[in-house]
Design an enzyme around this catalytic site. Structure first.
Site, short mmCIF file in Angstrom:
data_model
loop_
_atom_site.label_atom_id
_atom_site.label_comp_id
_atom_site.label_asym_id
_atom_site.label_seq_id
_atom_site.Cartn_x
_atom_site.Cartn_y
_atom_site.Cartn_z
N PHE A 1 14.05 32.09 36.62
CA PHE A 1 12.95 31.28 36.11
C PHE A 1 13.54 30.17 35.25
O PHE A 1 14.31 30.44 34.33
CB PHE A 1 11.97 32.11 35.27
N ASP B 1 21.57 28.31 32.12
CA ASP B 1 20.29 28.24 31.43
C ASP B 1 20.29 29.30 30.33
O ASP B 1 20.21 30.49 30.60
CB ASP B 1 19.16 28.51 32.45
N LYS C 1 13.74 27.12 22.94
CA LYS C 1 13.15 28.27 22.23
C LYS C 1 13.67 28.38 20.80
O LYS C 1 13.25 27.63 19.94
CB LYS C 1 13.36 29.54 23.04
#
Length: 392
Positions: A136, A221, A250
């Site tokens: 994802f 990522d 984040k």
């Protein structure tokens, strides 16, 4: 009280989320409180965002000070917070150049563009990406194109072309997809949304080797698994396999919307140039003040050592819980990024946990995702295990 705000939100907001029927109003430490005053132990952290918890004094004071100075200038000018944050983040990430974005998805978009521009500059004729199944990377068109979940991709096709999918932790699968058109391999150093799947160190080293042998870039990522969550500042640092480009977001801003992608000088020199990529809000003074404060607090409070200690304790207690509960099939993860694969519906467990005053979330089908603030203590772990045990 809660029903009033839920009704108002449902009337006005676009229905793109299946929200829980809770209206959160404030936070303190590692606890959140709803509009009815109910307290929740937070082991979701805004999906791994609020690493410092809520109301951290040094963090909030840094933000308040910047609000009084300057919020936005655009990237036509330099700012002190952006200069400070870029230097600190590049050092922490062991990279050379940083580009600030507004989110993790935007960081992925920038990373993909940088890889293709590098291939274009090198006149290699390469443009394809190899991504991983069950991965994802975000919701925009480019990020969805490299996300290894067909349900996310199908409604928005045709997406950007030239994406091949390999099997995570299967080096031969990556080798089989690589050809003279491959410009980059993109993968999560620890898969999050796909179900909390840690990487095999030999696989990561093998992918790095394949990339080097074939003139291909490696994009990691670290949006969810980075910034201390696995006990290293960025997860790859525990394996010694450095990427050419890395995406992050984040927890780097502690709750302020900010992301970044970073790269080596080799890639920077032959990829994005003035006019190739930009952002109006990315790298604004407030967001960069947040990044700078978070990095300072990591160092001053020795957060990485704390995460490793509490993370080991969390793993131990989750293993004990899994051993005595038939409803738990498997625990997997690293430090403060954990998943419990369940034999019962995960949604029901989440709902019962909320009744017990515990916030946890799901990942990748029937997996309970546990990604608390990095400042939790062993006492908080014990409290969480007690509440989760009841929910199970």
């Amino acid at each position: 009280m809660a029903n009033k705000w839920i009704d108002e939100a449902e009337h006005a907001l676009l229905h793109t989320y299946n929200r829980y029927p809770i209206v959160l109003e404030r936070g303190e430490g590692v606890y959140l409180y709803d509009t009815d005053g109910k307290q929740y132990l937070d082991f979701a952290a805004g999906i791994a965002v609020c690493g410092l918890g809520y109301g951290h004094r040094a963090y909030t004071e840094a933000l308040k000070a910047q609000v009084d100075k300057l919020l936005h200038t655009s990237n036509l000018y330099y700012s002190i917070p952006a200069a400070e944050a870029a230097g600190k983040l590049a050092k922490a990430a062991q990279m050379d150049r940083v580009f600030f974005t507004n989110s993790g998805t935007e960081a992925i978009e920038g990373a993909l563009k940088a890889a293709r521009k590098y291939a274009f500059t090198e006149q290699s004729g390469r443009f394809e990406f190899i991504a991983m199944e069950h991965s994802f990377h975000g919701r925009t068109m480019g990020a969805v194109a490299v996300t290894g979940n067909e349900a996310y991709r199908t409604p928005f096709e045709p997406l950007i072309g030239g994406v091949r999918f390999a099997t995570y932790n299967d080096l031969e699968s990556v080798r089989a997809q690589m050809n003279e058109k491959t410009c980059a391999v993109i993968l999560e150093t620890l898969q999050g949304e796909g179900g909390i799947h840690p990487i095999d160190p030999a696989f990561l080293a093998g992918v790095r080797r394949l990339c080097d042998e074939n003139g291909v870039l490696l994009i990691l990522d670290e949006i969810q698994c980075g910034m201390g969550r696995t006990g290293a500042m960025f997860a790859w640092q525990d394996y010694g396999v450095k990427p050419d480009i890395m995406a992050m977001a984040k927890a780097i801003g502690g709750g302020v919307p900010v992301g970044a992608f970073a790269m080596t000088e080799k890639v920077a020199a032959k990829s994005l140039a003035p006019g190739d990529h930009g952002t109006t809000y990315g790298g604004n003074p407030l967001a960069c003040a947040a990044v700078s404060a978070v990095l300072d607090i990591f160092e001053e409070e020795h957060l990485l050592e704390h995460v490793r200690e509490v993370g080991a304790y969390l793993e131990e207690k989750l293993d004990e819980l899994a051993a005595r509960r038939d409803s738990v099939k498997e625990r997997r993860g690293k430090c403060l990024m954990q998943g419990l694969e369940l034999a019962v519906p995960v949604g029901e467990v989440i709902a019962r946990a909320q009744e017990e005053g515990l916030l946890v979330i799901s990942a990748g089908g029937n997996v309970l995702r546990i990604v608390p603030p990095l400042v939790i203590t062993k006492e908080h772990v014990d409290e969480m295990i007690g509440k989760l045990d009841k929910a199970l």
